[in-house]
Design a protein around this motif. Structure first.
Motif, PDB file in Angstrom:
ATOM      1  N   GLY A   1       9.493 -12.421   6.330  1.00  0.00           N
ATOM      2  CA  GLY A   1       8.235 -11.895   6.838  1.00  0.00           C
ATOM      3  C   GLY A   1       7.548 -11.083   5.759  1.00  0.00           C
ATOM      4  O   GLY A   1       8.140 -10.167   5.193  1.00  0.00           O
ATOM      5  N   TRP A   2       6.304 -11.436   5.428  1.00  0.00           N
ATOM      6  CA  TRP A   2       5.635 -10.746   4.326  1.00  0.00           C
ATOM      7  C   TRP A   2       4.140 -10.576   4.586  1.00  0.00           C
ATOM      8  O   TRP A   2       3.528 -11.326   5.342  1.00  0.00           O
ATOM      9  N   SER A   3       3.603  -9.562   3.944  1.00  0.00           N
ATOM     10  CA  SER A   3       2.163  -9.295   3.927  1.00  0.00           C
ATOM     11  C   SER A   3       1.775  -9.012   2.488  1.00  0.00           C
ATOM     12  O   SER A   3       2.385  -8.149   1.838  1.00  0.00           O
ATOM     13  N   LEU A   4       0.796  -9.731   1.985  1.00  0.00           N
ATOM     14  CA  LEU A   4       0.313  -9.549   0.620  1.00  0.00           C
ATOM     15  C   LEU A   4      -1.084  -8.928   0.697  1.00  0.00           C
ATOM     16  O   LEU A   4      -1.993  -9.505   1.302  1.00  0.00           O
ATOM     17  N   VAL A   5      -1.239  -7.765   0.092  1.00  0.00           N
ATOM     18  CA  VAL A   5      -2.511  -7.048   0.151  1.00  0.00           C
ATOM     19  C   VAL A   5      -3.169  -7.074  -1.225  1.00  0.00           C
ATOM     20  O   VAL A   5      -2.516  -6.839  -2.244  1.00  0.00           O
ATOM     21  N   PHE A   6      -4.462  -7.372  -1.243  1.00  0.00           N
ATOM     22  CA  PHE A   6      -5.222  -7.390  -2.500  1.00  0.00           C
ATOM     23  C   PHE A   6      -6.680  -7.094  -2.177  1.00  0.00           C
ATOM     24  O   PHE A   6      -7.115  -7.204  -1.022  1.00  0.00           O
TER      25      PHE A   6
END
Length: 441
Positions: free
Chosen positions: A368-373
């Protein structure tokens, strides 16, 4: 020339989403797209994703749905309506991802000598392996296999119907070209192609002979063909629709004069070419005013109807009652430096596509992942694949979908999005994965 090439590349890449409609929303319990890591002989080095509806007959049909240049299987899944049709009628959809370059990136090989020979190698053999996998794994019906695709995928649709008439029952090509239109790889880019340069003109006999030579000696039934093209398409010129009609009507021994014409929907002009028994073997849609932007709303349904797949399944598969798909809760943040991100951007005058590869460089698996940019000013996400994106501008969070939630140590996942821009085509300057900063390759 470089500016024009960049523009064309962007147009081709935008096929993943531009002009395509978001699929009809399916219930939360619907099946999800899954990647198949090993499916057999794969000389084209392709990736395979498959959508298997929860309710299907014991021997479901298979539709191979192929993206355009710059796209991907998951992108075409998200940007077209074939999966929604699969939920309704119980057929399996295979979404191949091409990896051939030919100056564009992710284009299906319809130009090489290997690809033009039945069993010769490259992408056609990989696609046949995917079909065989579906037949072995899911009991799919070998007598009900169909091909469809957009732009490069439409070209490959005609290509596969010519090479493997004994495998496919029908095909629907959106914005394609006739089989054997491209001489070689150097002839493929629209900026220099004889095929897509706007002046291609062969006789019906010449086009038909090309198909007959693809499988010499074959005398069995040929797959029925549906063709779609926008009248304002300049990337793959509209004139190539007529060349493709001439090819397939010649193969079927039909007159160049349609047996009927109609307008089944506003701006959809249809020509049908039936044999002496009244069976429509070839039908062609001219979409008035449309550019390089097909399929749009309702066209997948028309293709599925042409295939004859509009009988809802009556026998559910022997599986447990579907439960809602949930997104795994992100794991604790990896240690700083335990993730790496690389990006590849293709830009044109008003838009861009950005492919992002996330690599887990840590020692523990991520579930489970969240990539913020943060997007540069003036950029707005218009569509994406392999992740959900919110909001569409400013600081954006990309979250995993069900089929790519896990990233093992040293493993990677690829996601991407299309965005509009007002002049700034740069990529984000930083990324954080589950709250930890990533290095940028």
């Amino acid at each position: 020339m470089r500016i024009r090439r960049t523009l064309l590349l962007g147009l081709a890449a935008s096929l993943v989403a531009a002009g395509l409609v978001v699929p009809t929303l399916r219930p939360a319990y619907a099946a999800s797209l899954a990647e198949v890591a090993s499916f057999g002989d794969n000389p084209g080095r392709m990736r395979m994703h498959v959508y298997v509806p929860d309710v299907r007959p014991a021997r479901p049909a298979v539709v191979v749905a192929m993206h355009g240049c710059g796209g991907s299987g998951p992108g075409f899944y998200s940007g077209s309506e074939f999966a929604a049709q699969a939920d309704r009628y119980g057929f399996i959809v295979i979404y191949p991802t091409a990896t051939q370059q030919a100056g564009f990136g992710n284009c299906f090989d319809v130009w090489s000598d290997a690809a033009k020979r039945r069993g010769g190698g490259s992408d056609p053999v990989s696609i046949i392996s995917m079909i065989r996998y579906a037949q072995q794994q899911y009991g799919a019906d070998p007598g009900r296999v169909y091909a469809t695709g957009s732009s490069s995928g439409g070209m490959m649709t005609n290509h596969m119907l010519a090479l493997y008439p004994d495998v496919f029952k029908a095909g629907a090509a959106f914005m394609g070209v006739p089989y054997n239109c491209f001489a070689n790889a150097a002839d493929f880019p629209p900026t220099s192609s004889q095929c897509t340069g706007g002046n291609m003109n062969r006789t019906p006999q010449q086009w038909g002979d090309a198909v007959r030579q693809a499988h010499p000696g074959y005398s069995g039934p040929r797959p029925r063909v549906q063709l779609w093209h926008g009248t304002n398409d300049t990337l793959v010129p509209y004139s190539l629709l007529q060349e493709t009609i001439e090819q397939w009507t010649n193969v079927f021994g039909l007159s160049q004069t349609p047996t009927s014409t109609d307008t089944p929907q506003a701006n959809w002009n249809r020509r049908r070419y039936a044999d002496t028994s009244g069976t429509v073997q070839v039908e062609a849609y001219s979409i008035q005013g449309a550019g390089h932007s097909l399929p749009s709303g309702g066209m997948a349904a028309s293709a599925v109807q042409f295939f004859g797949l509009t009988t809802p399944p009556t026998t559910p598969t022997p599986t447990a009652t579907p439960t809602p798909t949930t997104t795994p809760t992100p794991t604790t943040p990896p240690v700083a430096g335990a993730c790496r991100v690389s990006i590849a951007i293709n830009a044109w005058s008003s838009g861009l596509t950005e492919n992002v590869t996330i690599t887990n460089t840590g020692a523990s698996a991520i579930n489970g992942w969240s990539l913020v940019f943060t997007l540069p000013g003036g950029q707005t996400v218009t569509s994406g694949w392999n992740a959900t994106y919110s909001p569409t501008s400013g600081q954006v969070t990309a979250r995993n979908v069900a089929y790519n939630a896990g990233i093992p140590p040293n493993g990677s996942v690829s996601i991407g999005f299309q965005a509009a821009h007002t002049g700034n085509t740069a990529g984000p300057g930083s990324f954080t994965l589950n709250g930890a900063a990533c290095t940028i390759a």
